[in-house]
Motif scaffolding. Structure first.
Motif, mmCIF file in Angstrom:
data_model
loop_
_atom_site.group_PDB
_atom_site.id
_atom_site.type_symbol
_atom_site.label_atom_id
_atom_site.label_comp_id
_atom_site.label_asym_id
_atom_site.label_seq_id
_atom_site.Cartn_x
_atom_site.Cartn_y
_atom_site.Cartn_z
ATOM 1 N N THR A 107 0.824 -1.204 0.000
ATOM 2 C CA THR A 107 0.000 0.000 0.000
ATOM 3 C C THR A 107 0.864 1.263 0.000
ATOM 4 N N GLY A 108 0.250 2.341 -0.507
ATOM 5 C CA GLY A 108 0.778 3.681 -0.311
ATOM 6 C C GLY A 108 -0.173 4.434 0.607
ATOM 7 N N ASN A 109 0.127 5.679 0.856
ATOM 8 C CA ASN A 109 -0.730 6.471 1.741
ATOM 9 C C ASN A 109 -2.122 6.681 1.168
ATOM 10 N N HIS A 110 -2.251 6.698 -0.162
ATOM 11 C CA HIS A 110 -3.573 6.958 -0.751
ATOM 12 C C HIS A 110 -4.519 5.783 -0.577
ATOM 13 N N GLU A 111 -4.017 4.547 -0.619
ATOM 14 C CA GLU A 111 -4.890 3.401 -0.348
ATOM 15 C C GLU A 111 -5.444 3.479 1.075
ATOM 16 N N ILE A 112 -4.560 3.802 2.033
ATOM 17 C CA ILE A 112 -5.000 3.907 3.421
ATOM 18 C C ILE A 112 -6.014 5.033 3.576
ATOM 19 N N ALA A 113 -5.782 6.144 2.877
ATOM 20 C CA ALA A 113 -6.637 7.332 3.019
ATOM 21 C C ALA A 113 -8.051 7.125 2.491
ATOM 22 N N THR A 114 -8.260 6.131 1.646
ATOM 23 C CA THR A 114 -9.617 5.898 1.128
ATOM 24 C C THR A 114 -10.543 5.296 2.178
ATOM 25 N N ASN A 115 -9.959 4.753 3.253
ATOM 26 C CA ASN A 115 -10.729 3.978 4.251
ATOM 27 C C ASN A 115 -11.418 2.777 3.596
ATOM 28 N N ASP A 116 -10.858 2.339 2.479
ATOM 29 C CA ASP A 116 -11.399 1.191 1.745
ATOM 30 C C ASP A 116 -10.281 0.194 1.450
ATOM 31 N N VAL A 117 -9.238 0.246 2.280
ATOM 32 C CA VAL A 117 -8.027 -0.509 1.975
ATOM 33 C C VAL A 117 -8.249 -2.019 2.010
ATOM 34 N N ASP A 118 -9.109 -2.497 2.894
ATOM 35 C CA ASP A 118 -9.368 -3.939 2.948
ATOM 36 C C ASP A 118 -10.025 -4.427 1.655
ATOM 37 N N HIS A 119 -10.916 -3.606 1.105
ATOM 38 C CA HIS A 119 -11.562 -3.949 -0.168
ATOM 39 C C HIS A 119 -10.552 -3.947 -1.308
ATOM 40 N N ILE A 120 -9.667 -2.962 -1.299
ATOM 41 C CA ILE A 120 -8.636 -2.879 -2.333
ATOM 42 C C ILE A 120 -7.752 -4.131 -2.299
ATOM 43 N N LYS A 121 -7.310 -4.496 -1.106
ATOM 44 C CA LYS A 121 -6.473 -5.691 -0.959
ATOM 45 C C LYS A 121 -7.216 -6.944 -1.399
ATOM 46 N N SER A 122 -8.491 -7.033 -1.027
ATOM 47 C CA SER A 122 -9.296 -8.200 -1.379
ATOM 48 C C SER A 122 -9.414 -8.353 -2.892
ATOM 49 N N MET A 123 -9.643 -7.238 -3.589
ATOM 50 C CA MET A 123 -9.771 -7.276 -5.042
ATOM 51 C C MET A 123 -8.456 -7.703 -5.699
ATOM 52 N N LEU A 124 -7.352 -7.208 -5.160
ATOM 53 C CA LEU A 124 -6.042 -7.586 -5.701
ATOM 54 C C LEU A 124 -5.742 -9.060 -5.446
ATOM 55 N N LEU A 125 -6.075 -9.531 -4.255
ATOM 56 C CA LEU A 125 -5.876 -10.948 -3.936
ATOM 57 C C LEU A 125 -6.696 -11.834 -4.865
ATOM 58 N N ASP A 126 -7.912 -11.403 -5.171
ATOM 59 C CA ASP A 126 -8.781 -12.172 -6.072
ATOM 60 C C ASP A 126 -8.165 -12.294 -7.467
ATOM 61 N N LEU A 127 -7.363 -11.291 -7.851
ATOM 62 C CA LEU A 127 -6.706 -11.317 -9.163
ATOM 63 C C LEU A 127 -5.409 -12.127 -9.144
ATOM 64 N N GLY A 128 -5.004 -12.567 -7.961
ATOM 65 C CA GLY A 128 -3.783 -13.368 -7.859
ATOM 66 C C GLY A 128 -2.550 -12.592 -7.450
ATOM 67 N N VAL A 129 -2.734 -11.342 -7.000
ATOM 68 C CA VAL A 129 -1.610 -10.513 -6.575
ATOM 69 C C VAL A 129 -1.149 -10.932 -5.179
ATOM 70 N N HIS A 130 0.165 -10.916 -4.967
ATOM 71 C CA HIS A 130 0.722 -11.156 -3.635
ATOM 72 C C HIS A 130 0.703 -9.833 -2.864
ATOM 73 N N VAL A 131 -0.217 -9.696 -1.944
ATOM 74 C CA VAL A 131 -0.349 -8.477 -1.150
ATOM 75 C C VAL A 131 0.502 -8.630 0.103
ATOM 76 N N LEU A 132 1.500 -7.771 0.244
ATOM 77 C CA LEU A 132 2.421 -7.848 1.378
ATOM 78 C C LEU A 132 2.107 -6.730 2.364
ATOM 79 N N SER A 133 1.631 -7.109 3.539
ATOM 80 C CA SER A 133 1.269 -6.138 4.577
ATOM 81 C C SER A 133 2.096 -6.432 5.825
ATOM 82 N N ASN A 134 3.315 -5.896 5.841
ATOM 83 C CA ASN A 134 4.266 -6.162 6.921
ATOM 84 C C ASN A 134 4.527 -7.662 7.070
ATOM 85 N N ASN A 135 4.678 -8.320 5.927
ATOM 86 C CA ASN A 135 5.040 -9.735 5.930
ATOM 87 C C ASN A 135 6.009 -10.016 4.788
ATOM 88 N N GLU A 136 6.394 -11.269 4.630
ATOM 89 C CA GLU A 136 7.432 -11.604 3.665
ATOM 90 C C GLU A 136 7.103 -12.891 2.935
#
Length: 265
Positions: A107-136
């Motif tokens: 994420t960048g600051n703009h994803e967090i600022a939307t207050n919709d970040v969980d939805h954004i991550k969910s949509m990316l995960l559904d597309l097969g993206v590796h979403v890294l949120s303080n993990n490795e």
């Protein structure tokens, strides 16, 4: 009157071209720590799209990514813009390039600022993206390994310092996706190998011979705006990004796609 009109047309053309033409920047990273099986690995970095559009159905951007022939694609935040939130427009790019190479995203600051970040991550995960949120993730090839770490933007409430403190130090060559370049010293202190950042938009207005004029988190005449920075054994690559946000125009600062090649010494 006609001369002034010609001048205005020329300026408008330069500004339009300078905000809609994508430049590909090639960077080679050399290190003794890079495993031989990862020699020649190519990474495309996409940063700060901010819901911008490049060609019909993002065709210009997609072709640039295809032409780079990457092994990995890193998206280092601000895929969307919180001021004109259009998730579908930015996901259009992801949907088209996910078949080219595995995508890793933070994420960048703009994803967090939307207050919709969980939805954004969910949509990316559904597309097969590796979403890294303080993990490795550990990437294995021919019995050798590299490590990819993703740092959530600190607007989420966790500082870069605190996020990095959770990772154990290993001998694995480590690539870090983290939106903020202004925290470079944190990356150096944690002895990280290569950091991929954005956020600075190249300084928005680049002054020949001086660099960028202004960047969020750094203010006037920022230190980290574009290209490769090195201190001790840590390298940081800062993308100028693709789109704009609060300031709608770039000057002498073409939207950028960064292509990184790893070279094992």
């Amino acid at each position: 009157m006609k001369k002034w009109l010609v001048v205005l047309v020329v300026i408008a053309t330069i500004l339009y071209s300078g905000n809609k033409t994508i430049k590909t920047t090639e960077i080679t990273v050399e290190s003794k720590k890079i495993p031989k099986s990862f020699n020649g690995l190519r990474i495309v970095q996409i940063s700060d799209l901010h819901d911008a559009t490049f060609g019909e159905n993002q065709s210009k951007l997609v072709k640039k990514v295809q032409h780079a022939n990457p092994d990995f694609i890193f998206i280092t935040g601000d895929l969307i813009d919180s001021n004109r939130y259009d998730l579908g427009n930015s996901l259009d790019v992801v949907e088209q390039i996910i078949s080219i190479a595995p995508i890793y995203y933070v994420t960048g600051n703009h994803e967090i600022a939307t207050n919709d970040v969980d939805h954004i991550k969910s949509m990316l995960l559904d597309l097969g993206v590796h979403v890294l949120s303080n993990n490795e993730q550990i990437i294995e090839k021919s019995g050798e390994h590299i490590r990819i770490i993703g740092i959530e933007d600190p607007l989420s409430g966790v500082t870069v310092t605190d996020a990095l403190s959770k990772f154990k130090k290993t001998e694995d060559f480590t690539l870090v996706l983290s939106h903020r370049p202004e925290t470079f010293q944190d990356y150096v202190d944690n002895q990280l190998d290569v950091v991929f950042s954005g956020h600075a938009h190249g300084g928005q207005f680049r002054i020949p011979g001086l660099g960028g004029l202004v960047a969020p988190g750094q203010g006037l005449f920022p230190k980290y705006t574009a290209g490769l920075y090195e201190e001790k054994d840590t390298k940081m690559i800062v993308s100028r990004g693709l789109g704009n946000s609060v300031i709608p125009l770039r000057v002498f600062n073409t939207p950028e796609l960064v292509v990184i090649t790893l070279h094992a010494k």
